[in-house]
Design a protein around this motif. Sequence first.
Motif, PDB file in Angstrom:
ATOM      1  N   ASN A   3     -30.014  44.730 -93.468  1.00  0.00           N
ATOM      2  CA  ASN A   3     -30.021  45.364 -94.791  1.00  0.00           C
ATOM      3  C   ASN A   3     -30.884  46.612 -94.786  1.00  0.00           C
ATOM      4  OD1 ASN A   3     -28.280  43.505 -95.889  1.00  0.00           O
ATOM      5  ND2 ASN A   3     -29.906  42.236 -96.745  1.00  0.00           N
ATOM      6  N   ALA A   4     -32.019  46.558 -94.108  1.00  0.00           N
ATOM      7  CA  ALA A   4     -32.900  47.720 -94.019  1.00  0.00           C
ATOM      8  C   ALA A   4     -32.217  48.833 -93.228  1.00  0.00           C
ATOM      9  CB  ALA A   4     -34.223  47.338 -93.373  1.00  0.00           C
ATOM     10  N   HIS A   5     -31.547  48.443 -92.156  1.00  0.00           N
ATOM     11  CA  HIS A   5     -30.838  49.433 -91.338  1.00  0.00           C
ATOM     12  C   HIS A   5     -29.710  50.070 -92.150  1.00  0.00           C
ATOM     13  CE1 HIS A   5     -29.393  51.425 -87.782  1.00  0.00           C
ATOM     14  NE2 HIS A   5     -28.211  50.845 -87.882  1.00  0.00           N
ATOM     15  N   TYR A   6     -28.968  49.264 -92.880  1.00  0.00           N
ATOM     16  CA  TYR A   6     -27.874  49.770 -93.712  1.00  0.00           C
ATOM     17  C   TYR A   6     -28.420  50.718 -94.787  1.00  0.00           C
ATOM     18  CZ  TYR A   6     -23.473  49.818 -96.269  1.00  0.00           C
ATOM     19  OH  TYR A   6     -22.319  50.222 -96.879  1.00  0.00           O
ATOM     20  N   ALA A   7     -29.524  50.348 -95.393  1.00  0.00           N
ATOM     21  CA  ALA A   7     -30.130  51.187 -96.430  1.00  0.00           C
ATOM     22  C   ALA A   7     -30.574  52.527 -95.838  1.00  0.00           C
ATOM     23  CB  ALA A   7     -31.308  50.472 -97.072  1.00  0.00           C
ATOM     24  N   ALA A   8     -31.110  52.496 -94.630  1.00  0.00           N
ATOM     25  CA  ALA A   8     -31.523  53.731 -93.967  1.00  0.00           C
ATOM     26  C   ALA A   8     -30.311  54.614 -93.684  1.00  0.00           C
ATOM     27  CB  ALA A   8     -32.276  53.419 -92.680  1.00  0.00           C
ATOM     28  N   LEU A   9     -29.212  53.990 -93.262  1.00  0.00           N
ATOM     29  CA  LEU A   9     -27.990  54.750 -93.007  1.00  0.00           C
ATOM     30  C   LEU A   9     -27.454  55.361 -94.297  1.00  0.00           C
ATOM     31  CD1 LEU A   9     -26.106  52.391 -90.511  1.00  0.00           C
ATOM     32  CD2 LEU A   9     -27.293  54.524 -89.985  1.00  0.00           C
ATOM     33  N   GLU A  10     -27.504  54.602 -95.382  1.00  0.00           N
ATOM     34  CA  GLU A  10     -27.054  55.123 -96.674  1.00  0.00           C
ATOM     35  C   GLU A  10     -27.897  56.320 -97.103  1.00  0.00           C
ATOM     36  OE1 GLU A  10     -27.132  51.653 -99.275  1.00  0.00           O
ATOM     37  OE2 GLU A  10     -24.946  51.826 -99.446  1.00  0.00           O
TER      38      GLU A  10
END
Length: 51
Positions: A3-10
Amino acid sequence: MQNAHYAALEAKHAVLEEKISDESHRPVPDTAMLAELKKQKLRLKEEMQIL
C-alpha cells in the motif's frame, strides 16, 4: 508495504501529470521532454496495475 509503495507510485504519477500539463501549456512546449514525461507516466501506470 504494498500500500505504501502504491501510494508512492500514485504520488509520482500525479507529479508527472502536473509536469506534463505545465509543459503542454507553455507557448512552445518541449516535445522531447513531453515524450519522456509521458513514457515515465506510462511506466508508473503499468507498475501500478501489476500491484
